[in-house]
Design a protein around this motif. Structure first.
Motif, PDB file in Angstrom:
ATOM      1  N   ALA A  71       0.836  -1.203   0.000  1.00 19.92           N
ATOM      2  CA  ALA A  71       0.000   0.000   0.000  1.00 19.92           C
ATOM      3  C   ALA A  71       0.871   1.254   0.000  1.00 19.92           C
ATOM      4  O   ALA A  71       0.655   2.179  -0.797  1.00 19.92           O
ATOM      5  N   VAL A  72       1.866   1.298   0.882  1.00 23.95           N
ATOM      6  CA  VAL A  72       2.686   2.507   1.007  1.00 23.95           C
ATOM      7  C   VAL A  72       3.484   2.752  -0.274  1.00 23.95           C
ATOM      8  O   VAL A  72       3.529   3.878  -0.781  1.00 23.95           O
ATOM      9  N   ALA A  73       4.103   1.718  -0.804  1.00 23.67           N
ATOM     10  CA  ALA A  73       4.893   1.906  -2.033  1.00 23.67           C
ATOM     11  C   ALA A  73       3.987   2.367  -3.168  1.00 23.67           C
ATOM     12  O   ALA A  73       4.357   3.242  -3.964  1.00 23.67           O
ATOM     13  N   GLY A  74       2.784   1.799  -3.244  1.00 28.32           N
ATOM     14  CA  GLY A  74       1.833   2.215  -4.272  1.00 28.32           C
ATOM     15  C   GLY A  74       1.422   3.672  -4.099  1.00 28.32           C
ATOM     16  O   GLY A  74       1.369   4.434  -5.071  1.00 28.32           O
ATOM     17  N   HIS A  75       1.137   4.084  -2.857  1.00 22.91           N
ATOM     18  CA  HIS A  75       0.771   5.483  -2.596  1.00 22.91           C
ATOM     19  C   HIS A  75       1.918   6.416  -2.990  1.00 22.91           C
ATOM     20  O   HIS A  75       1.693   7.472  -3.586  1.00 22.91           O
ATOM     21  N   LEU A  76       3.132   6.056  -2.626  1.00 24.23           N
ATOM     22  CA  LEU A  76       4.268   6.951  -2.911  1.00 24.23           C
ATOM     23  C   LEU A  76       4.412   7.169  -4.414  1.00 24.23           C
ATOM     24  O   LEU A  76       4.631   8.293  -4.867  1.00 24.23           O
ATOM     25  N   VAL A  77       4.279   6.092  -5.178  1.00 27.92           N
ATOM     26  CA  VAL A  77       4.389   6.236  -6.633  1.00 27.92           C
ATOM     27  C   VAL A  77       3.233   7.082  -7.161  1.00 27.92           C
ATOM     28  O   VAL A  77       3.420   7.978  -7.993  1.00 27.92           O
ATOM     29  N   ALA A  78       2.029   6.825  -6.632  1.00 30.95           N
ATOM     30  CA  ALA A  78       0.861   7.590  -7.086  1.00 30.95           C
ATOM     31  C   ALA A  78       0.993   9.069  -6.724  1.00 30.95           C
ATOM     32  O   ALA A  78       0.493   9.937  -7.443  1.00 30.95           O
ATOM     33  N   LEU A  79       1.677   9.367  -5.608  1.00 34.93           N
ATOM     34  CA  LEU A  79       1.877  10.769  -5.215  1.00 34.93           C
ATOM     35  C   LEU A  79       2.941  11.451  -6.074  1.00 34.93           C
ATOM     36  O   LEU A  79       3.138  12.663  -5.966  1.00 34.93           O
ATOM     37  N   GLY A  80       3.645  10.673  -6.881  1.00 31.94           N
ATOM     38  CA  GLY A  80       4.604  11.269  -7.797  1.00 31.94           C
ATOM     39  C   GLY A  80       6.057  11.003  -7.461  1.00 31.94           C
ATOM     40  O   GLY A  80       6.955  11.562  -8.092  1.00 31.94           O
ATOM     41  N   HIS A  81       6.298  10.136  -6.482  1.00 35.00           N
ATOM     42  CA  HIS A  81       7.680   9.807  -6.135  1.00 35.00           C
ATOM     43  C   HIS A  81       8.276   8.865  -7.174  1.00 35.00           C
ATOM     44  O   HIS A  81       7.581   8.040  -7.760  1.00 35.00           O
ATOM     45  N   ASP A  82       9.569   9.024  -7.390  1.00 34.47           N
ATOM     46  CA  ASP A  82      10.294   8.218  -8.369  1.00 34.47           C
ATOM     47  C   ASP A  82      10.370   6.773  -7.856  1.00 34.47           C
ATOM     48  O   ASP A  82      10.953   6.531  -6.794  1.00 34.47           O
ATOM     49  N   PRO A  83       9.776   5.809  -8.600  1.00 41.06           N
ATOM     50  CA  PRO A  83       9.785   4.417  -8.107  1.00 41.06           C
ATOM     51  C   PRO A  83      11.198   3.895  -7.826  1.00 41.06           C
ATOM     52  O   PRO A  83      11.380   3.060  -6.943  1.00 41.06           O
ATOM     53  N   SER A  84      12.183   4.415  -8.555  1.00 36.04           N
ATOM     54  CA  SER A  84      13.542   3.895  -8.349  1.00 36.04           C
ATOM     55  C   SER A  84      14.139   4.414  -7.042  1.00 36.04           C
ATOM     56  O   SER A  84      15.204   3.962  -6.632  1.00 36.04           O
ATOM     57  N   ARG A  85      13.470   5.355  -6.365  1.00 33.94           N
ATOM     58  CA  ARG A  85      13.949   5.845  -5.071  1.00 33.94           C
ATOM     59  C   ARG A  85      13.089   5.311  -3.922  1.00 33.94           C
ATOM     60  O   ARG A  85      13.175   5.806  -2.798  1.00 33.94           O
ATOM     61  N   VAL A  86      12.262   4.334  -4.227  1.00 34.53           N
ATOM     62  CA  VAL A  86      11.438   3.693  -3.192  1.00 34.53           C
ATOM     63  C   VAL A  86      11.928   2.253  -3.041  1.00 34.53           C
ATOM     64  O   VAL A  86      11.817   1.452  -3.972  1.00 34.53           O
ATOM     65  N   ARG A  87      12.508   1.943  -1.905  1.00 39.78           N
ATOM     66  CA  ARG A  87      13.019   0.595  -1.674  1.00 39.78           C
ATOM     67  C   ARG A  87      12.155  -0.089  -0.621  1.00 39.78           C
ATOM     68  O   ARG A  87      11.763   0.539   0.351  1.00 39.78           O
ATOM     69  N   THR A  88      11.875  -1.339  -0.872  1.00 43.99           N
ATOM     70  CA  THR A  88      10.934  -2.046   0.010  1.00 43.99           C
ATOM     71  C   THR A  88      11.561  -3.319   0.539  1.00 43.99           C
ATOM     72  O   THR A  88      12.417  -3.939  -0.096  1.00 43.99           O
ATOM     73  N   GLU A  89      11.117  -3.691   1.716  1.00 44.94           N
ATOM     74  CA  GLU A  89      11.492  -4.982   2.279  1.00 44.94           C
ATOM     75  C   GLU A  89      10.326  -5.487   3.098  1.00 44.94           C
ATOM     76  O   GLU A  89       9.733  -4.751   3.867  1.00 44.94           O
ATOM     77  N   ARG A  90      10.027  -6.750   2.908  1.00 39.69           N
ATOM     78  CA  ARG A  90       8.975  -7.395   3.653  1.00 39.69           C
ATOM     79  C   ARG A  90       9.542  -7.898   4.952  1.00 39.69           C
ATOM     80  O   ARG A  90      10.687  -8.301   5.006  1.00 39.69           O
ATOM     81  N   PHE A  91       8.760  -7.852   6.001  1.00 46.52           N
ATOM     82  CA  PHE A  91       9.281  -8.264   7.295  1.00 46.52           C
ATOM     83  C   PHE A  91       8.151  -8.847   8.106  1.00 46.52           C
ATOM     84  O   PHE A  91       7.018  -8.405   7.997  1.00 46.52           O
ATOM     85  N   GLY A  92       8.471  -9.822   8.896  1.00 43.72           N
ATOM     86  CA  GLY A  92       7.441 -10.390   9.764  1.00 43.72           C
ATOM     87  C   GLY A  92       7.023 -11.754   9.281  1.00 43.72           C
ATOM     88  O   GLY A  92       7.673 -12.354   8.438  1.00 43.72           O
TER      89      GLY A  92
END
Lengths: 205, 245
Positions: B219-240
């Protein structure tokens, strides 16, 4: 480090006998289908979606979504293994065999390796032999349902005999090369080939 | 680069963080250091030879041979109840690492930093904040951290201390399940509005690191891209927990 015992550790989840032989070393059976991704999930409009087969081939090819669906279908039923230690046993995918795509493009004799490239920028490398002979698919269905975006939809590569990071999500194409060219994780410390049965997780394994 | 070999680490200290999370401070002879955001593989061996391996993020800033992991006890887990319930100072365990070279941050990578955590997903982000503080970095950083309750916030005292240093770090909590009396902060899951209010504007080109359960990360990564953030500057890691039916 032979002989070390973790004081007080018994281990609860020993796999059932029928599973034990199907689990590569260091893996455990997972009932879910975890999502592991390095960045945002790309959203690709099927109208714009293309799959390319390029590089050292006699006939570079490009398929639209409809054209890909019209190819002879093929599926995989079996086990998949993620380097983060979960395995999913007895799952299924449907799509098209990579053999079918290769036949259409006719690899040149000099082609020895492949880079799978993806929407979103991910890449992974494989020896061409790991994609031939009924061992690899491009899939868009998982257990009878359309492949969800977080699992790589519209379509992902599926190379179930290697760790799952080789089964590139959001596949955009395959590029045939006459040399090996490490991809995203392979350049960040993960093993170049990734055979789960040899536990090839990291560089030097 | 040589093979990542298994090392025998000794538990120096077990520190409770919340009711479900403990920090394991380990002494790892020969440890070559790590990058904030990297993880280690931990291997347990039972008397009959049965082994179980899992990956855990490093919580600490690089500090000689000391490596700290923060482990959340999962009730149906196999490894975490042992690590977060059975282990005590003086015990040993096998580990190898550090592993992972993408979800990492060092002060020289700059910012501004947007760190978004859900639950124990804060652990690798804490390593980044601890490194930032230890290095005296002034890189502007904002942590947006979702927990069920205030009691579930891991590293709360330390986070508040770090934020009080007024060196460019802000810490914002979102409490999703219950809030203390008089709570004026966010009382819902992280959403696009919250990311706009707390995060940087896309034109400021933040480096974003998002870690937590799949649903939050997606959800957060999707929102950030939709808000106009550069996808290549969004790094994700799953945890838990990995159980996602």
């Amino acid at each position: 480090m032979g002989g070390f015992v973790s004081r007080g550790f018994k281990g609860r989840r020993r796999a059932a006998d029928d599973q034990a032989t199907r689990l590569p070393p260091g893996q455990y059976a997972e009932r879910g289908f975890p999502v592991l991704t390095a960045g945002p999930t790309p959203r690709i409009d099927l109208a714009d979606w293309r799959l390319k087969l390029e590089g050292l081939v006699a006939t570079p090819r490009e398929w639209t979504w409809e054209e890909l669906q019209a190819l002879p279908g093929a599926g995989f039923e079996g086990d998949i293994h993620c380097v983060t230690r979960w395995s999913k046993l007895g799952t299924s995918f449907a799509g098209v065999s990579v053999d079918t795509l290769l036949e259409a493009a006719e690899p040149l004799p000099s082609a020895s390796h492949v880079v799978a490239f993806c929407y979103g920028g991910y890449t992974t490398n494989l020896p061409l032999d790991d994609l031939k002979g009924g061992k690899a698919w491009v899939v868009w269905e998982h257990e009878g349902e359309p492949l969800p975006a977080e699992h790589g939809g519209p379509a992902r590569l599926l190379v179930p005999h290697l760790y799952l990071w080789k089964s590139a999500k959001w596949l955009a194409g395959l590029r045939l090369l006459d040399h090996d060219a490490p991809g995203f994780w392979e350049g960040l410390g993960y093993h170049n080939r990734g055979d789960p049965w040899r536990e090839e997780r990291y560089w030097g394994d | 680069m040589g093979r990542l070999s298994w090392r025998l680490a000794t538990v120096a200290e077990v520190r409770p963080e919340t009711g479900r999370v403990v920090t394991l401070a380990l002494e790892v002879p020969g440890w070559d250091g790590h990058l904030p955001g990297q993880h280690v593989d931990v291997r347990l061996t039972a008397e009959d030879g049965y082994q179980a391996e899992r990956a855990y993020s490093i919580a600490s800033s690089p500090d000689g041979s000391r490596v700290e992991l923060a482990v959340e006890r999962l009730e149906d887990g196999e490894v975490s109840p042992y690590l977060a319930g059975e282990l005590r100072a003086g015990d040993q365990l096998e580990l190898r690492g550090p592993v992972g070279g993408y979800f990492v941050w060092e002060p020289d990578r700059g910012g501004p930093l947007l760190l978004v955590a859900g639950g124990s997903g804060v652990v690798p982000l804490m390593a980044m904040l601890r490194r930032r503080a230890a290095a005296g970095s002034q890189v502007p950083a904002r942590l947006l951290y979702s927990s069920r309750t205030l009691e579930d916030v891991i590293f709360r005292e330390e986070l508040e201390r770090l934020a009080a240093a007024e060196d460019g770090l802000t810490v914002t909590y979102a409490l999703t399940r219950a809030q203390p009396a008089g709570w004026t902060g966010y009382a819902r899951r992280i959403d696009a509005v919250m990311l706009e209010e707390v995060g940087w504007r896309p034109g400021e080109r933040p480096l974003a690191y998002v870690c937590g359960p799949t649903r939050l990360v997606e959800a957060v990564a999707g929102h950030l891209v939709a808000l106009g953030h550069d996808p290549s500057r969004v790094r994700t890691e799953r945890f838990g927990p990995t159980g996602v039916p």
